[in-house]
Design an enzyme around this catalytic site. Structure first.
Site, mmCIF file in Angstrom:
data_model
loop_
_atom_site.group_PDB
_atom_site.id
_atom_site.type_symbol
_atom_site.label_atom_id
_atom_site.label_comp_id
_atom_site.label_asym_id
_atom_site.label_seq_id
_atom_site.Cartn_x
_atom_site.Cartn_y
_atom_site.Cartn_z
ATOM 1 N N THR A 12 12.915 8.480 64.075
ATOM 2 C CA THR A 12 13.020 8.271 65.522
ATOM 3 C C THR A 12 12.001 7.218 65.973
ATOM 4 O OG1 THR A 12 11.346 9.930 66.007
ATOM 5 C CG2 THR A 12 13.641 10.723 65.854
ATOM 6 N N GLU A 39 17.193 7.504 60.705
ATOM 7 C CA GLU A 39 16.227 6.899 59.771
ATOM 8 C C GLU A 39 14.840 6.763 60.401
ATOM 9 O OE1 GLU A 39 17.492 3.982 56.911
ATOM 10 O OE2 GLU A 39 19.572 4.553 57.168
ATOM 11 N N GLN A 77 26.924 -2.708 82.328
ATOM 12 C CA GLN A 77 26.736 -3.013 83.752
ATOM 13 C C GLN A 77 27.505 -4.272 84.140
ATOM 14 O OE1 GLN A 77 25.210 -0.883 85.599
ATOM 15 N NE2 GLN A 77 25.249 -1.977 87.531
ATOM 16 N N ILE A 78 27.425 -5.276 83.282
ATOM 17 C CA ILE A 78 28.120 -6.542 83.561
ATOM 18 C C ILE A 78 29.634 -6.322 83.600
ATOM 19 C CG2 ILE A 78 28.682 -8.804 82.517
ATOM 20 C CD1 ILE A 78 25.668 -8.871 81.639
ATOM 21 N N HIS A 79 30.125 -5.387 82.819
ATOM 22 C CA HIS A 79 31.570 -5.103 82.787
ATOM 23 C C HIS A 79 32.016 -4.200 83.950
ATOM 24 C CE1 HIS A 79 31.502 -6.923 78.825
ATOM 25 N NE2 HIS A 79 32.798 -6.754 78.705
ATOM 26 N N GLY A 80 31.089 -3.733 84.765
ATOM 27 C CA GLY A 80 31.458 -2.876 85.890
ATOM 28 C C GLY A 80 32.237 -1.649 85.403
ATOM 29 N N GLY A 81 33.257 -1.251 86.172
ATOM 30 C CA GLY A 81 34.029 -0.050 85.822
ATOM 31 C C GLY A 81 34.713 -0.161 84.477
ATOM 32 N N THR A 92 25.395 11.238 56.155
ATOM 33 C CA THR A 92 26.395 10.170 56.247
ATOM 34 C C THR A 92 27.090 9.964 54.897
ATOM 35 O OG1 THR A 92 25.001 9.114 57.910
ATOM 36 C CG2 THR A 92 26.716 7.749 56.925
HETATM 37 C C1 LIG Z 1 24.972 10.281 62.952
HETATM 38 C C2 LIG Z 1 23.769 10.637 62.140
HETATM 39 C C3 LIG Z 1 23.707 10.259 60.797
HETATM 40 C C4 LIG Z 1 22.613 10.643 60.024
HETATM 41 N N1 LIG Z 1 22.613 10.352 58.665
HETATM 42 C C5 LIG Z 1 21.654 10.904 57.876
HETATM 43 C C6 LIG Z 1 21.732 10.794 56.458
HETATM 44 O O1 LIG Z 1 22.641 10.155 55.904
HETATM 45 N N2 LIG Z 1 20.780 11.411 55.707
HETATM 46 C C7 LIG Z 1 19.770 12.119 56.260
HETATM 47 O O2 LIG Z 1 18.959 12.673 55.528
HETATM 48 N N3 LIG Z 1 19.656 12.228 57.610
HETATM 49 C C8 LIG Z 1 20.582 11.659 58.419
HETATM 50 N N4 LIG Z 1 20.496 11.784 59.789
HETATM 51 C C9 LIG Z 1 19.391 12.543 60.362
HETATM 52 C C10 LIG Z 1 18.392 11.697 61.152
HETATM 53 O O3 LIG Z 1 17.657 10.884 60.290
HETATM 54 C C11 LIG Z 1 17.520 12.692 61.954
HETATM 55 O O4 LIG Z 1 18.341 13.206 62.989
HETATM 56 C C12 LIG Z 1 16.272 12.058 62.499
HETATM 57 O O5 LIG Z 1 15.384 11.740 61.449
HETATM 58 C C13 LIG Z 1 15.555 12.990 63.475
HETATM 59 O O6 LIG Z 1 15.395 14.258 62.970
HETATM 60 P P1 LIG Z 1 15.840 15.539 63.836
HETATM 61 O O7 LIG Z 1 17.206 15.291 64.322
HETATM 62 O O8 LIG Z 1 15.587 16.761 63.043
HETATM 63 O O9 LIG Z 1 14.876 15.512 65.082
HETATM 64 P P2 LIG Z 1 13.414 16.197 65.171
HETATM 65 O O10 LIG Z 1 12.596 15.790 64.005
HETATM 66 O O11 LIG Z 1 13.579 17.654 65.432
HETATM 67 O O12 LIG Z 1 12.839 15.495 66.468
HETATM 68 C C14 LIG Z 1 13.172 15.900 67.796
HETATM 69 C C15 LIG Z 1 12.339 15.047 68.751
HETATM 70 O O13 LIG Z 1 10.951 15.334 68.551
HETATM 71 C C16 LIG Z 1 10.250 14.131 68.283
HETATM 72 N N5 LIG Z 1 9.131 14.401 67.384
HETATM 73 C C17 LIG Z 1 9.165 15.061 66.194
HETATM 74 N N6 LIG Z 1 7.937 15.096 65.648
HETATM 75 C C18 LIG Z 1 7.104 14.448 66.520
HETATM 76 C C19 LIG Z 1 5.710 14.150 66.527
HETATM 77 N N7 LIG Z 1 4.901 14.494 65.516
HETATM 78 N N8 LIG Z 1 5.224 13.459 67.570
HETATM 79 C C20 LIG Z 1 6.015 13.074 68.602
HETATM 80 N N9 LIG Z 1 7.348 13.342 68.654
HETATM 81 C C21 LIG Z 1 7.879 14.008 67.621
HETATM 82 C C22 LIG Z 1 11.282 13.215 67.646
HETATM 83 O O14 LIG Z 1 10.878 11.860 67.726
HETATM 84 C C23 LIG Z 1 12.504 13.545 68.492
HETATM 85 O O15 LIG Z 1 12.436 12.839 69.702
HETATM 86 C C24 LIG Z 1 21.554 11.372 60.603
HETATM 87 C C25 LIG Z 1 21.604 11.710 61.957
HETATM 88 C C26 LIG Z 1 22.698 11.373 62.711
HETATM 89 C C27 LIG Z 1 22.745 11.830 64.148
#
Ligand SMILES: Cc1cc2nc3c(=O)[nH]c(=O)nc-3n(C[C@H](O)[C@H](O)[C@H](O)COP(=O)(O)OP(=O)(O)OC[C@H]3O[C@@H](n4cnc5c(N)ncnc54)[C@H](O)[C@@H]3O)c2cc1C
Length: 382
Positions: free
Chosen positions: A368, A366, A339-343, A158
């Site tokens: 998942t 930041e 959902q509340i806004h419908g279409g 970002t």
């Molecule tokens: C719009 C956007 C802005 C972003 N900005 C930044 C930024 O400024 N700087 C930066 O560094 N990053 C940034 N990111 C990256 C973001 O932080 C990562 O996408 C996020 O941390 C997930 O990493 P990944 O996409 O590699 O998914 P993965 O790590 O590959 O995960 C894929 C799936 O597997 C699951 N998973 C992984 N390991 C495990 C486990 N041990 N147990 C259970 N489930 C697991 C995850 O929860 C997820 O559901 C950005 C992403 C987006 C989309």
């Protein structure tokens, strides 16, 4: 225990709320549609001092704290999340690593423009092949004489490619520890450094008026003095930055969730069905009551995490809880508001369509939701 805001905090919240309604709301739909970065809005946010909120005045900051930043993020996201994430990433991911870990020279060189909003910084942790498992970082930096030579790539960064981006902090493998594990360090790479390439912006589902790029480093050379803090402290540094950042993302998610309530109440009072406003039906009232309950409880969760952090107490678990809960309820509220806004909720001209498209990333960025659960479980001794 007192959750009421001080007069100063209330005044900040009011001024950001007014700015969001009067300046952001009329202009953002066009940027969102065209996928353009809202430079003029960002410039005005800089003039308001929002980029300097949690920083000391001696570095050009506003002398506030992290909670003040969260209040501003909540009010911005109540209207638009692209603008809110631009501020969140600029402050908590961009400037904060330099503020927390930088040398006096690094602070003097970079902070004044970052804190005034005249410049932005990116936080380069995620890579194309590894995100949640940040220990899997492949980007390497080798010290050759008085220069770091960096090779590798970063994904989804970002604020890394705007006209006002001045630098990216890059997490890289700088060696191997005696136990065989990777030594990770953070290095400041100024924009325009030869060998540092910014790919065109991604085509995103949401946050389309924010700036996100893949970055590559091909024999990219920067001075040895661009090491941020101590060599080998990269892992600890990004964990601290991400712990704090989760509170800020929770505040942003609460703002989106509250914006869904605002728009739903307005629409439910106007839209007629079967001879009366849809808001007269209990099914719609209950949806809105549940949405308000969720926004309120998520707000308390991030207030609690921020209060612990500011008191110098452990806050890792509470920050993860706040981020997990707030992002979950933001997705819930966006779905129900649509959902509340419908279409009409499926039409991009309605703010709730933007809220819906912007909500999902909150469960991913930041850390998942699965990662937040891992952090909470680990903190519980599991
Ligand atoms: C719009 C956007 C802005 C972003 N900005 C930044 C930024 O400024 N700087 C930066 O560094 N990053 C940034 N990111 C990256 C973001 O932080 C990562 O996408 C996020 O941390 C997930 O990493 P990944 O996409 O590699 O998914 P993965 O790590 O590959 O995960 C894929 C799936 O597997 C699951 N998973 C992984 N390991 C495990 C486990 N041990 N147990 C259970 N489930 C697991 C995850 O929860 C997820 O559901 C950005 C992403 C987006 C989309």
């Amino acid at each position: 225990m007192d959750f009421r805001l001080s007069e100063e905090q209330e005044a900040l919240r009011e001024s950001v709320r007014d700015f969001a309604r009067e300046v952001v709301a009329p202009a953002i739909a066009e940027h969102y549609e065209q996928h353009t970065f809202p430079y003029e809005i960002i410039r005005q946010m800089g003039k308001m001092g929002l980029f300097g909120l949690p920083f000391a005045e001696e570095h050009g900051g506003m002398g506030g704290d992290y909670f003040a930043l969260c209040l501003a993020l909540e009010e911005l996201a109540r209207v638009d999340s692209s603008v809110a994430i631009t501020l969140e990433a600029a402050v908590s991911l961009g400037a904060m690593p330099i503020y927390r870990f930088g040398t006096d020279e690094q602070k003097a060189r970079w902070l004044p423009k970052l804190l005034s909003g005249e410049a932005l910084a990116g936080f380069g942790l995620t890579e194309p092949g590894t995100g949640s498992d940040a220990g899997g970082t492949q980007t390497r930096a080798v010290l050759e004489g008085d220069e770091w030579v960096i090779n590798g790539s970063k994904a989804f960064i970002t604020n890394s490619g705007t006209d006002i981006t001045s630098l990216v902090t890059v997490t890289a493998v700088t060696g191997t520890r005696p136990d065989g594990s990777k030594e990770l360090s953070t290095i400041i790479v100024p924009s325009g450094t030869p060998g540092f390439t910014v790919a065109p912006g991604y085509s995103k589902v949401g946050w389309t008026a924010s700036d996100t790029h893949e970055l590559t480093f091909d024999d990219c050379r920067v001075p040895a003095a661009n090491l941020l803090g101590e060599r080998g402290r990269g892992f600890a540094q990004f964990l601290r930055i991400l712990d704090e950042g989760r509170i800020a993302i929770a505040a942003l998610a609460v703002g989106l969730a509250q914006g869904c309530v605002d728009e739903s109440i307005k629409y439910a009072k106007e839209r007629q069905a079967f001879g009366q406003p849809i808001g007269a039906y209990q099914a719609i009232q209950f949806k809105i009551a549940d949405m308000e309950m969720k926004a309120h409880t998520a707000r308390l969760a991030y207030y609690d995490a921020a209060a612990r952090m500011l008191a110098g107490e452990p806050f890792k678990r509470q920050a993860a809880i706040a981020k997990l809960h707030a992002s979950t309820i933001a997705v819930d509220n966006a779905r129900e508001a649509t959902q509340i806004h419908g279409g009409y909720g499926f039409m991009n001209e309605y703010p709730v369509a933007r809220f819906w498209r912007d909500s999902k990333i909150l469960e991913i960025g930041e850390g998942t939701s699965e990662v937040q659960r891992m952090v909470i479980a680990r903190d519980l001794g599991m």
